[in-house]
Each structure stands twice: as C-alpha cells, then as structure tokens.
Design a protein around this motif. Structure first.
Motif, mmCIF file in Angstrom:
data_model
loop_
_atom_site.group_PDB
_atom_site.id
_atom_site.type_symbol
_atom_site.label_atom_id
_atom_site.label_comp_id
_atom_site.label_asym_id
_atom_site.label_seq_id
_atom_site.Cartn_x
_atom_site.Cartn_y
_atom_site.Cartn_z
ATOM 1 N N LYS A 75 0.850 -1.187 0.000
ATOM 2 C CA LYS A 75 0.000 0.000 0.000
ATOM 3 C C LYS A 75 0.885 1.235 0.000
ATOM 4 N N SER A 76 0.279 2.357 -0.350
ATOM 5 C CA SER A 76 1.061 3.593 -0.449
ATOM 6 C C SER A 76 1.708 3.960 0.879
ATOM 7 N N GLY A 77 1.025 3.687 1.998
ATOM 8 C CA GLY A 77 1.587 4.019 3.304
ATOM 9 C C GLY A 77 2.882 3.275 3.580
ATOM 10 N N THR A 78 2.936 2.008 3.163
ATOM 11 C CA THR A 78 4.155 1.214 3.347
ATOM 12 C C THR A 78 5.298 1.802 2.532
ATOM 13 N N VAL A 79 5.014 2.185 1.296
ATOM 14 C CA VAL A 79 6.053 2.767 0.432
ATOM 15 C C VAL A 79 6.544 4.079 1.011
ATOM 16 N N LEU A 80 5.631 4.918 1.502
ATOM 17 C CA LEU A 80 6.031 6.200 2.097
ATOM 18 C C LEU A 80 6.920 5.987 3.313
ATOM 19 N N ASN A 81 6.598 4.996 4.132
ATOM 20 C CA ASN A 81 7.419 4.721 5.312
ATOM 21 C C ASN A 81 8.847 4.351 4.928
ATOM 22 N N ILE A 82 9.007 3.596 3.838
ATOM 23 C CA ILE A 82 10.346 3.231 3.370
ATOM 24 C C ILE A 82 11.071 4.463 2.839
ATOM 25 N N LEU A 83 10.334 5.275 2.056
ATOM 26 C CA LEU A 83 10.958 6.477 1.479
ATOM 27 C C LEU A 83 11.412 7.455 2.553
ATOM 28 N N GLU A 84 10.705 7.491 3.666
ATOM 29 C CA GLU A 84 11.043 8.438 4.725
ATOM 30 C C GLU A 84 12.356 8.109 5.427
ATOM 31 N N ASN A 85 12.921 6.946 5.134
ATOM 32 C CA ASN A 85 14.240 6.614 5.680
ATOM 33 C C ASN A 85 15.353 7.423 5.020
ATOM 34 N N PHE A 86 15.038 8.064 3.902
ATOM 35 C CA PHE A 86 16.046 8.815 3.165
ATOM 36 C C PHE A 86 15.751 10.313 3.237
ATOM 37 N N GLU A 87 16.795 11.105 3.404
ATOM 38 C CA GLU A 87 16.673 12.559 3.465
ATOM 39 C C GLU A 87 17.693 13.200 2.543
ATOM 40 N N ILE A 88 17.280 14.290 1.912
ATOM 41 C CA ILE A 88 18.189 15.086 1.080
ATOM 42 C C ILE A 88 18.591 16.308 1.890
ATOM 43 N N ILE A 89 19.872 16.584 1.930
ATOM 44 C CA ILE A 89 20.389 17.755 2.645
ATOM 45 C C ILE A 89 20.714 18.831 1.617
ATOM 46 N N THR A 90 20.161 20.025 1.798
ATOM 47 C CA THR A 90 20.462 21.149 0.912
ATOM 48 C C THR A 90 21.055 22.298 1.716
ATOM 49 N N VAL A 91 21.911 23.058 1.064
ATOM 50 C CA VAL A 91 22.477 24.274 1.657
ATOM 51 C C VAL A 91 22.296 25.396 0.652
ATOM 52 N N ASP A 92 21.560 26.426 1.069
ATOM 53 C CA ASP A 92 21.253 27.562 0.190
ATOM 54 C C ASP A 92 20.616 27.088 -1.120
ATOM 55 N N GLY A 93 19.735 26.103 -1.012
ATOM 56 C CA GLY A 93 19.008 25.622 -2.186
ATOM 57 C C GLY A 93 19.782 24.681 -3.080
ATOM 58 N N VAL A 94 21.011 24.312 -2.681
ATOM 59 C CA VAL A 94 21.843 23.410 -3.493
ATOM 60 C C VAL A 94 21.912 22.054 -2.800
ATOM 61 N N LEU A 95 21.632 20.983 -3.542
ATOM 62 C CA LEU A 95 21.672 19.636 -2.981
ATOM 63 C C LEU A 95 23.101 19.272 -2.617
ATOM 64 N N LYS A 96 23.317 18.854 -1.364
ATOM 65 C CA LYS A 96 24.652 18.523 -0.892
ATOM 66 C C LYS A 96 24.868 17.023 -0.742
ATOM 67 N N LYS A 97 23.902 16.338 -0.141
ATOM 68 C CA LYS A 97 24.063 14.891 0.025
ATOM 69 C C LYS A 97 22.722 14.247 0.333
ATOM 70 N N ILE A 98 22.697 12.930 0.177
ATOM 71 C CA ILE A 98 21.527 12.131 0.543
ATOM 72 C C ILE A 98 21.976 11.170 1.638
ATOM 73 N N ARG A 99 21.208 11.105 2.701
ATOM 74 C CA ARG A 99 21.593 10.211 3.786
ATOM 75 C C ARG A 99 20.430 9.287 4.146
ATOM 76 N N SER A 100 20.791 8.158 4.717
ATOM 77 C CA SER A 100 19.803 7.182 5.157
ATOM 78 C C SER A 100 19.755 7.177 6.675
ATOM 79 N N LYS A 101 18.563 7.187 7.239
ATOM 80 C CA LYS A 101 18.417 7.142 8.692
ATOM 81 C C LYS A 101 18.836 5.783 9.243
ATOM 82 N N GLN A 102 18.717 4.738 8.409
ATOM 83 C CA GLN A 102 19.128 3.400 8.802
ATOM 84 C C GLN A 102 20.209 2.920 7.835
#
Length: 598
Positions: free
Chosen positions: A550-577
C-alpha cells in the motif's frame, strides 16, 4: 556511625560523567546564540517523490492557468499554494495541521526546492490559503480536479483500466452552519445532519462521493450536501460520466453498492450511450428491491441445486485454506421493465456463521423468556398485555416457545395475634407464565442459512461478455474506493475560520482528494514495477518481501532517506538506517522518481 555517614555520602554524590555531560550541554546552550546559524535544510525523500509527481502532471501550471488571479496582487501563485497544501499532508510527522500553521509543518524543510520558487515558510498564513480556496470554488472544484486526474495514465504511461468504482462517505464538522434563503437555491453545499458513517449523529456533516478506477486512482470527486442519499449521488454520477466520456463510456463498467438500484437510476442506465447499449453496471442486489427478487432467485437456485463451481475467487490468492470457494447460478430477469442478469453466488462458509447467529438469537430469546416467566401479575389483563408485548417483540424471531398462563390462589391470613373475633382470610390470586420447550423455526433457519451462505449480484452485462466469475471478481474490487476513503480521513487541514464557509470546505476537500490521488499514483506505479522484477524485493518492514504494498508502506520506506540542501543546493543524501542505504537506487526505480522534473 561514621561508616553510615560515608555510605550516605556515596549514595547522594552524582557520577562524574553525568556532571561533565550536563556541564558540556549547558556550555553549548549558552554559546548557541553567539554562533552563526546552520543554513542547511532537509527534504524527506517521500516529499520529493510526491513533488515530482505533481510537477509531471503540471499541477501548478494548470491551477495558475484555470484560476482567476493577479500576479501583482498575490505573494505566491495559487499553483504554488495548492502544491504546498497537497505536500503538507505528506509531511512525515503525519500530524493534523491547521491552515494557519502550515509553516510549522515545514519547519527545517527546504520548501523552495519542493515547489520550484523561493518560499519563506514563515510568510505562509491562512489569508493566502483562504484566497486560494475561494478561487478554486469560483472555478469549479470537481471540474478542476478531473482536469488533472484524467491525465494521470497518459502522463505516467500506465495502461488504461475500464472499471469505475463509485461510493460516498460522510465528513463530520464542528460549528453551526446556518443556510440563508439565497443558499437554499444555490449550488453551495449545505452542511446538515444526516446518516453519519462515523456514528456522530450529534454533529453536522457534509458528504463526498468519488469514482476510482479498478487500480484505485480517484478520477472524479464531488462534495455534496450533508444529507445527500446514495441513490441521488449515483444518478448525478452516471449523468456526469455520460457527459464526460460520451460514446467512450460504453467501454467502461460502473460498479456501485446496492443504493444505485432504483427505478429512476435503471431508467437512466438504459438510456445508455449513443450506440444504444445500456450502461454496463454491477451491483449487489438488495433484499427489498424488485419485489424481493434477491430472495426469490436464491430460493430457485437452491431448489434446482445445479451450481457451477467457480473455485477460489481472489485476484491475488494467498494460498491459505481460509479463502472461500464459490459456486454460482445465472438467470436473466426483467427488472423494472429492463432485461438484466442475476448471478446467485454460494460460498462455503454458512454453517459456522449460522451456528454463531443461532446461538446469539437463542441467548437473547432465553433471556427475555426468563424475564417473562419470572414475573407475577396481580390481575389477568396485565399478564395478557405483557404476553402481547412479548409476542410482538419476537414476531420475527427464529425461536419460539409455547406459553401457558396459569393462576395461583393463596390464602393470606391476617397479620398479628388472633382477636376474639377472627378476621376472615384474604384469598389472593396471581398469574404467571409457564414456558414449554424452545423450538427453532426450520423454515426461517433455512432462509437464514441461504442468506448467510449466498448473495446476488445484478448486472446489465450479458454472460457472453462477462461470466459469473469475472462479475464477482470485478465487484470484489469495490474495496479500492473504500481504501481511498480511509486515506482521505487521515489528514485534516482545518481551521475554524475556514470551517465557517461552506465554499471553502468544498475547496479544502478537493485539495485532500488531490493528496489521495498522489497516494494512488505512488501505489499503482510501485506495484506495476514490482511485478516486472524477476523476484520480489525484500525491502519491506523488517526486510520482508514487498508484495503489492500500500502507499503508506512505500512512504514509510521512502522516509528513511533525506536530502540535505544548503542555500538551495543539494549537498548529500543520507539514510536514517544504515541497512537501508543500498536500497535507494531500487526505491527510485520502484516509485519512478525522475530528478529532471524537480
């Protein structure tokens, strides 16, 4: 004595490392205001995926094109504000957000990256969103919604689905909504009391109706008066679909619950499309429709006892023994003067449900019977009145017992010491009931067995075009629209200032339907891509296989990843796990994430 004092000192002294930790924290806290603030922001990957879907649908552009607005007078365009509202539903906190506090939901999130324009979250307020809702209502909420929803399959290159599932649900509101005389004849929705599906008869409500396709994509939505009947909604919806699709509507099958079956709606269905054929419909045949046609057809099918085995009728069988088998019989009948087909289905589950039902009914009857037989009545009319009430209450009961009214005469001697002239004894007569053996009505039990064991579906589609098994499978997918309703009621973008105006309620509900559409897109794309993989990926919760998520399961998986931006520029992608870090590429494929549209 000194030994005890030393022990007490040791007990009260704080560990050295605790003291150091607190001191270090206090020092950092004092210095925080003197240091330059960190200008890095995060973007939950789940939000980025939803924003990419909106961009691919040209969500902002369509809204800016359709709504009336003046760029010189608007701080942010209506398209940007609408996209922010849709995205706020997907903020990982999953909290209910008031429109006046949306800026708090996006605290620390790079909102500018998500909407493609420079946004100061602190500048977002309820006046901006209120103006957007007013203009949405002015244009036409249902029209605006379908101008985007009907482009989804083309935009994402998804195969067409020609099944339409329709249903309604209620939404309770707080506050008073007094309708003026001008509103009574207008198209403004009327919050009022109705049959509340949330069991809140004390609150006013509105209704909403939606039509999804067989994959759960919400194609149409309508916000309705709080007391709108399902039969009225189905009539409105069939007319709207005939208008939108024209001749092409003949290729679709309209599936709805039993409330669609009225003489008025069947007349509309048999007006058909321009080719002259009736609208293809499938619905459950209610007990009291067509002169109790459902009960009559089930009785005939059981008497003939010539069932066709359909096996296990599940689109995606689990392989467990708990899945029921089905048998069917098909009959052509004239219903309200129109030729239709009745499919009678029997499933192998009756006996256990029947036994539970009979035990419950017998227990209720025995309780009432014990109450009746334990009473004593001082006069015969009172006893017979009580008997009439008991018989009336259990008139339709499966169980009965023979009741006899008996009288008992007792000699009641005077109270106290006998006098020289004895007082005469008082003769007292009381009445009570004596019950015979409790018996079950076999004819009623058999009718109940048939009702539990079987049901009927009514359709305008001939068996040559769609057989009994296909009719049943397609009807059972009706739960896709109910699943969408559960998603619709999870978020609540509400503020009392907006709930005072029905026009804004309608527009707000439409925004929520856009969020449900995003859920449907995410779920459908992910399932389609999983089916194309050589084997099911083990990336579900606790690394279980991800099968038709279900969509909720997919969203929960996607939320493990975060994009870090500085002044609107993408710097890195990190995983919470850490264990999830290598799954990012696969998740980007499964959700069809296109970085080029961000």
């Amino acid at each position: 004595m000194s030994h005890r004092h030393t022990s007490a000192s040791k007990r009260t002294a704080k560990p050295t490392h605790v003291t150091r930790t607190k001191q270090s924290f206090d020092d950092q806290l004092r210095r925080i205001s003197d240091e330059k603030e960190d200008n890095s922001l995060i973007i939950p990957f789940s939000l980025l995926v939803i924003a990419s879907y909106l961009n691919r649908l040209h969500f902002k552009e369509i809204i800016n094109e359709r709504l009336r607005w003046d760029p010189a007078q608007w701080k942010y365009s209506p398209g940007v504000l609408a996209q922010i509202m849709v995205l706020s539903v997907f903020v990982p906190s999953r909290k209910k957000v008031a429109l006046s506090r949306i800026h708090e939901a996006f605290a620390g999130i790079d909102l500018t990256y998500l909407v493609g324009e420079e946004i100061d979250p602190e500048s977002l307020n309820d006046d901006l969103f209120g103006q957007l809702l007013d203009r949405m209502y002015e244009y036409g909420c249902s029209t605006l919604y379908r101008s985007i929803s009907l482009t989804v399959r083309t935009t994402f290159d998804l195969p067409h689905n020609y099944f339409l599932h329709s249903d309604t649900t209620s939404h309770v509101l707080t506050g008073e909504y007094e309708c003026s005389q001008t509103q009574e004849i207008s198209t403004v929705i009327k919050p009022t009391y109705g049959v509340s599906k949330e069991k809140r008869a004390d609150l006013k409500q509105i209704m909403s109706g939606s039509v999804t396709d067989g994959d759960g994509l919400v194609l149409f939505c309508h916000i309705l008066d709080g007391n709108t009947a399902d039969c009225e909604y189905n009539n409105l919806m069939i007319s709207a679909l005939q208008s939108v699709y024209g001749d092409e509507f003949g290729e679709y099958t309209y599936i709805a619950d039993c409330k669609v079956l009225t003489e008025k709606n069947l007349k509309l269905i048999y007006k058909g499309v321009k080719s002259g054929d009736p609208v293809k419909i499938i619905s459950c045949l209610p007990d009291n429709f067509g002169g109790k046609l459902s009960e009559k057809m089930r009785k005939i099918a059981y008497l003939e006892n010539n069932w066709e085995s359909l096996g296990i009728c599940c689109q995606y069988p689990s392989g467990k023994n708990s899945e029921p088998e089905y048998w069917s019989r098909t009959y052509q009948k004239d219903v309200c003067g129109h030729p239709m087909w009745v499919h009678v289905y029997r499933k192998k589950e009756a006996e256990k449900h029947l036994e539970r039902y009979l035990n419950d009914e017998r227990r209720k009857f025995e309780t009432d019977l014990d109450v009746l037989t334990s009473k004593e009545f001082m006069c015969e009319p009172d006893a017979r009145t009580e008997l009439e009430n008991f018989i009336k209450k259990h008139k339709k009961s499966i169980f009965s017992a023979e009741l006899s009214l008996i009288s008992t005469t007792k000699e009641k001697r005077p109270v106290g010491r006998p006098s020289k002239i004895p007082k005469p004894s008082v003769i007292e007569t009381t009445w009570s009931f004596c019950a015979g053996e409790i018996r079950g009505d076999e004819a009623k039990i058999e009718r109940k067995r048939r009702k539990i064991d079987s049901f009927c579906l009514l359709t305008s589609i001939s068996p040559e075009e769609m057989n009994s098994r296909e009719v049943l499978l397609n009807y059972k997918r009706q739960n896709v629209v109910e699943s969408m309703f559960s998603l619709l009621k999870e978020p609540l973008l509400a503020s009392t200032i907006f709930l005072e105006k029905p026009e804004r309620i309608e527009a707000l509900m439409t925004i929520l339907y856009f969020s449900v559409l995003m859920h449907g897109i995410l779920q459908l794309i992910t399932r389609n891509r999983i089916e194309k993989l050589p084997k099911v990926p083990k990336i579900g919760p606790e690394n279980r296989p991800l099968i038709r998520p279900k969509s909720g399961t997919v969203l929960n998986i996607l939320e493990n990843f975060e994009i870090i931006t500085v002044d609107g520029v993408l710097k890195k992608i990190r995983s919470k796990q850490k264990k999830r870090s290598e799954q990012l590429d696969l998740m980007m494929y499964l959700v069809d994430f296109d970085p080029a549209v961000i």
